[in-house]
Design a protein around this motif. Sequence first.
Motif, short mmCIF file in Angstrom:
data_model
loop_
_atom_site.label_atom_id
_atom_site.label_comp_id
_atom_site.label_asym_id
_atom_site.label_seq_id
_atom_site.Cartn_x
_atom_site.Cartn_y
_atom_site.Cartn_z
N PRO A 224 0.43 7.58 14.66
CA PRO A 224 0.01 8.32 15.48
C PRO A 224 -1.32 9.20 14.75
O PRO A 224 -1.76 10.26 15.30
CB PRO A 224 0.85 9.32 15.85
N LEU A 225 -2.04 8.80 13.79
CA LEU A 225 -3.16 9.53 13.12
C LEU A 225 -4.38 8.83 12.96
O LEU A 225 -4.29 7.67 13.26
CB LEU A 225 -2.84 9.83 11.66
N ARG A 226 -5.55 9.49 13.23
CA ARG A 226 -6.62 9.00 13.41
C ARG A 226 -7.71 9.71 12.63
O ARG A 226 -7.31 11.04 12.57
CB ARG A 226 -7.18 9.01 14.84
N MET A 227 -8.45 9.08 11.59
CA MET A 227 -9.34 9.80 10.85
C MET A 227 -10.78 9.47 11.35
O MET A 227 -11.22 8.34 11.48
CB MET A 227 -9.17 9.33 9.39
N VAL A 228 -11.63 10.62 11.50
CA VAL A 228 -13.06 10.49 11.67
C VAL A 228 -13.68 10.92 10.46
O VAL A 228 -13.40 12.02 9.73
CB VAL A 228 -13.50 11.32 12.94
N TYR A 229 -14.76 10.28 9.88
CA TYR A 229 -15.41 10.55 8.63
C TYR A 229 -16.74 10.16 8.77
O TYR A 229 -17.34 9.53 9.56
CB TYR A 229 -14.59 9.63 7.43
N LEU A 230 -17.47 11.01 7.88
CA LEU A 230 -19.11 10.89 7.73
C LEU A 230 -19.44 11.24 6.42
O LEU A 230 -19.09 12.42 5.71
CB LEU A 230 -19.50 12.13 8.68
N LYS A 231 -20.17 10.14 5.95
CA LYS A 231 -21.02 10.54 4.70
C LYS A 231 -21.98 11.74 4.49
O LYS A 231 -22.76 11.70 5.46
CB LYS A 231 -21.39 9.17 3.93
N GLU B 111 0.05 19.13 4.57
CA GLU B 111 0.92 18.89 3.36
C GLU B 111 1.01 17.43 2.98
O GLU B 111 0.71 17.21 1.85
CB GLU B 111 2.30 19.36 3.79
N ALA B 112 0.98 16.65 3.99
CA ALA B 112 0.72 15.06 3.48
C ALA B 112 -0.56 14.92 2.78
O ALA B 112 -0.58 14.05 1.94
CB ALA B 112 1.04 14.17 4.69
N TYR B 113 -1.43 15.33 3.51
CA TYR B 113 -2.92 15.22 2.80
C TYR B 113 -3.15 15.75 1.43
O TYR B 113 -3.57 14.97 0.58
CB TYR B 113 -4.17 15.85 3.74
N ARG B 114 -2.56 16.86 1.36
CA ARG B 114 -2.56 17.61 -0.29
C ARG B 114 -1.93 16.72 -1.03
O ARG B 114 -2.28 16.69 -2.13
CB ARG B 114 -2.15 19.07 -0.03
N LEU B 115 -0.73 16.25 -0.75
CA LEU B 115 0.20 15.54 -1.80
C LEU B 115 -0.52 14.22 -1.84
O LEU B 115 -0.14 13.63 -3.17
CB LEU B 115 1.53 15.30 -1.44
N ASN B 116 -1.24 13.55 -1.21
CA ASN B 116 -1.77 12.21 -1.34
C ASN B 116 -3.20 11.96 -1.53
O ASN B 116 -3.76 10.77 -1.96
CB ASN B 116 -1.16 11.31 -0.20
N LYS B 117 -3.83 12.96 -1.59
CA LYS B 117 -5.45 12.89 -1.70
C LYS B 117 -5.74 12.56 -3.10
O LYS B 117 -6.49 11.57 -3.36
CB LYS B 117 -6.01 14.24 -1.36
N SER B 118 -5.26 13.08 -4.03
CA SER B 118 -5.57 12.64 -5.44
C SER B 118 -5.46 11.02 -5.90
O SER B 118 -6.03 10.62 -6.65
CB SER B 118 -4.89 13.59 -6.60
N TYR C 151 -5.81 8.40 -3.80
CA TYR C 151 -6.75 7.84 -3.20
C TYR C 151 -8.32 7.97 -3.42
O TYR C 151 -9.00 7.36 -3.37
CB TYR C 151 -6.55 7.75 -1.60
N PHE C 152 -8.37 9.41 -3.61
CA PHE C 152 -9.98 9.85 -3.76
C PHE C 152 -10.61 9.89 -5.34
O PHE C 152 -11.76 10.39 -5.41
CB PHE C 152 -10.14 11.11 -3.17
N LYS D 267 2.42 7.59 7.17
CA LYS D 267 0.95 7.09 8.09
C LYS D 267 -0.22 7.94 7.25
O LYS D 267 -1.07 7.29 7.31
CB LYS D 267 1.27 7.69 9.56
N MET D 268 -0.08 8.80 6.70
CA MET D 268 -0.91 9.50 5.97
C MET D 268 -1.33 8.39 4.83
O MET D 268 -2.74 8.39 4.60
CB MET D 268 -0.73 10.78 5.44
N LYS D 269 -0.56 7.96 4.35
CA LYS D 269 -0.90 7.07 3.17
C LYS D 269 -1.48 5.84 3.67
O LYS D 269 -2.42 5.45 3.17
CB LYS D 269 0.60 6.77 2.30
N GLU D 270 -1.00 5.29 4.77
CA GLU D 270 -1.71 4.01 5.47
C GLU D 270 -3.24 4.50 5.73
O GLU D 270 -4.02 3.59 5.43
CB GLU D 270 -0.96 3.56 6.82
N LEU D 271 -3.19 5.66 6.21
CA LEU D 271 -4.73 5.97 6.88
C LEU D 271 -5.69 6.33 5.52
O LEU D 271 -6.93 5.65 5.52
CB LEU D 271 -4.50 7.45 7.50
N LEU D 272 -4.91 6.96 4.43
CA LEU D 272 -6.19 7.23 3.29
C LEU D 272 -6.35 5.83 2.46
O LEU D 272 -7.25 5.58 1.92
CB LEU D 272 -5.26 8.06 2.26
N ASP D 273 -5.45 5.01 2.71
CA ASP D 273 -5.59 3.62 1.99
C ASP D 273 -6.62 2.90 2.78
O ASP D 273 -7.59 2.18 2.16
CB ASP D 273 -4.27 2.98 1.94
N ALA D 274 -6.73 2.88 3.96
CA ALA D 274 -7.53 2.03 4.78
C ALA D 274 -9.02 2.79 4.61
O ALA D 274 -10.08 2.40 4.72
CB ALA D 274 -7.24 2.46 6.61
#
Length: 124
Positions: free
Chosen positions: A31-38, A74-81, A83-84, A111-118
Amino acid sequence: MSFSYPKKEKLKSQKLIEQLFSEGKSISAYPLRMVYLKTEFDDETVQFKTGVSVSKRNFKKAVDRNRIKRLLREAYRLNKSAYFNNILSSYALMILYIGKDGTDFDSVETKMKELLDAFSKKVS
């Protein structure tokens, strides 16, 4: 990259948010969606600015929306390092919860891990 989510990494600029939704690209892991822009930021120390959002249409009570936003941050904070670290460009990100029912931390983190991986595969 540390496990923190400081104020300078939060997406707050109204102009940038409008530009993000008009020009940005999107990926999903329901149930997550990410919109991103460089983009480029004034502050050179920041590589990513991230915001989270939960629809008022799906969650009428602010208590429910705020809880899901806390789980997302919290899920973003724990997993961002994880993937980024290898991404060199700077991006503005908005993570949206598009599900219609409540959730728990374990499912949000998966789901956050899947999203950041994608996301990391798409931009690198």
